[in-house]
Design a protein around this motif. Sequence first.
Motif, PDB file in Angstrom:
ATOM      1  N   ASN A  62      35.206  51.132  44.246  1.00 31.99           N
ATOM      2  CA  ASN A  62      36.407  49.685  44.234  1.00 31.99           C
ATOM      3  C   ASN A  62      37.242  49.210  43.410  1.00 31.99           C
ATOM      4  N   THR A  63      38.943  48.958  43.696  1.00 39.35           N
ATOM      5  CA  THR A  63      39.511  48.755  42.502  1.00 39.35           C
ATOM      6  C   THR A  63      40.081  47.603  42.422  1.00 39.35           C
ATOM      7  N   SER A  64      39.699  46.500  43.598  1.00 39.44           N
ATOM      8  CA  SER A  64      39.644  45.088  43.190  1.00 39.44           C
ATOM      9  C   SER A  64      38.506  44.731  42.333  1.00 39.44           C
ATOM     10  N   ALA A  65      38.949  43.748  41.753  1.00 38.03           N
ATOM     11  CA  ALA A  65      38.093  42.210  41.345  1.00 38.03           C
ATOM     12  C   ALA A  65      37.166  42.196  41.598  1.00 38.03           C
ATOM     13  N   ARG A  66      36.495  42.032  43.062  1.00 36.67           N
ATOM     14  CA  ARG A  66      34.766  42.333  43.148  1.00 36.67           C
ATOM     15  C   ARG A  66      35.274  43.109  44.781  1.00 36.67           C
ATOM     16  N   TYR A  67      33.958  43.020  45.301  1.00 34.71           N
ATOM     17  CA  TYR A  67      34.226  43.907  46.483  1.00 34.71           C
ATOM     18  C   TYR A  67      33.546  43.342  47.348  1.00 34.71           C
ATOM     19  N   GLY A  68      33.745  42.375  47.515  1.00 33.88           N
ATOM     20  CA  GLY A  68      33.931  40.780  48.584  1.00 33.88           C
ATOM     21  C   GLY A  68      34.005  39.692  47.939  1.00 33.88           C
ATOM     22  N   THR A  69      34.025  38.627  48.866  1.00 31.06           N
ATOM     23  CA  THR A  69      34.226  37.237  48.592  1.00 31.06           C
ATOM     24  C   THR A  69      33.201  36.901  47.527  1.00 31.06           C
ATOM     25  N   VAL A  70      33.174  36.335  45.943  1.00 33.14           N
ATOM     26  CA  VAL A  70      32.108  35.765  45.432  1.00 33.14           C
ATOM     27  C   VAL A  70      30.762  35.323  46.068  1.00 33.14           C
ATOM     28  N   ASP A  71      31.298  34.087  46.612  1.00 32.41           N
ATOM     29  CA  ASP A  71      30.059  33.744  47.310  1.00 32.41           C
ATOM     30  C   ASP A  71      29.402  35.277  48.015  1.00 32.41           C
ATOM     31  N   ASP A 143      26.981  30.554  35.684  1.00 31.24           N
ATOM     32  CA  ASP A 143      28.092  30.786  35.008  1.00 31.24           C
ATOM     33  C   ASP A 143      29.092  29.938  36.159  1.00 31.24           C
ATOM     34  N   ALA A 144      30.288  28.954  35.732  1.00 27.05           N
ATOM     35  CA  ALA A 144      30.727  28.101  36.087  1.00 27.05           C
ATOM     36  C   ALA A 144      32.093  28.653  37.082  1.00 27.05           C
ATOM     37  N   SER A 145      32.601  30.233  36.050  1.00 27.01           N
ATOM     38  CA  SER A 145      33.609  30.522  36.690  1.00 27.01           C
ATOM     39  C   SER A 145      33.070  31.787  38.133  1.00 27.01           C
ATOM     40  N   SER A 146      34.049  32.275  38.941  1.00 26.64           N
ATOM     41  CA  SER A 146      33.911  33.114  39.775  1.00 26.64           C
ATOM     42  C   SER A 146      33.660  34.962  38.966  1.00 26.64           C
ATOM     43  N   PRO A 147      32.423  35.464  38.687  1.00 22.25           N
ATOM     44  CA  PRO A 147      32.321  36.773  38.857  1.00 22.25           C
ATOM     45  C   PRO A 147      33.326  38.157  38.779  1.00 22.25           C
ATOM     46  N   THR A 148      33.273  38.961  37.932  1.00 20.67           N
ATOM     47  CA  THR A 148      34.516  40.197  38.494  1.00 20.67           C
ATOM     48  C   THR A 148      34.067  41.139  37.504  1.00 20.67           C
ATOM     49  N   PHE A 149      34.238  42.322  37.822  1.00 19.49           N
ATOM     50  CA  PHE A 149      33.983  43.300  36.686  1.00 19.49           C
ATOM     51  C   PHE A 149      34.565  43.360  36.077  1.00 19.49           C
ATOM     52  N   ARG A 150      35.256  42.333  35.434  1.00 19.01           N
ATOM     53  CA  ARG A 150      35.830  42.341  34.036  1.00 19.01           C
ATOM     54  C   ARG A 150      34.273  41.650  33.068  1.00 19.01           C
ATOM     55  N   LYS A 151      33.892  40.970  33.321  1.00 18.73           N
ATOM     56  CA  LYS A 151      33.890  40.270  32.819  1.00 18.73           C
ATOM     57  C   LYS A 151      32.447  40.058  32.031  1.00 18.73           C
TER      58      LYS A 151
END
Length: 172
Positions: A62-71, A143-151
């Motif tokens: 996947n090329t987006s920040a995550r492969y589904g909604t964070v939850d 973690d309070a913030s939403s996880p992404t592949f870049r963290k």
Amino acid sequence: MGQTPVTQEAYQRVSGNNPSHFIGQRLPVEQVSWNDAQAYCEAAGMRLPTEAEWEYAARGGNTSARYGTVDSVAWYGGNSGSKTHEVGQKPANGFGLGDMLGNVWEWVVDWYNDQYYGRSPASDPWGPPSGQSRVLRGGSWSDASSPTFRKRRVLSSRNPLHTGGWRSLRNR
């Protein structure tokens, strides 16, 4: 690469102990240092992934920040209830790997150097040859913030991280 982070059951079978705060056989082992993760991998005939291998695997094609909604794909501060959860409860990514973006931070083999990827090989970089701190990727239950592949995080290899674990990779 392991489908999930290393569980407490697997860690205890190899190391004989369980340093985790949250206890359960199917929970990810946590409160481990990079040195602990490395020792487990060596004893199990495995290794830690490089940071590049981890990111490629986390993306799962996947090329987006995550492969589904964070939850839907990660345990983080907004949905974890302030604790780890049994591995594999969230949908896996396109490569069949679960918990890549949350539950526990994941140690990788790389030393930290903020300049390295600007001058690294374009294909399969193995990270800097030395450094002061090691890299963790993903995100955790706290973690309070939403996880992404870049963290990413950095920490001394000697210091256990209360939100840190890892997944193992077969030796090459």
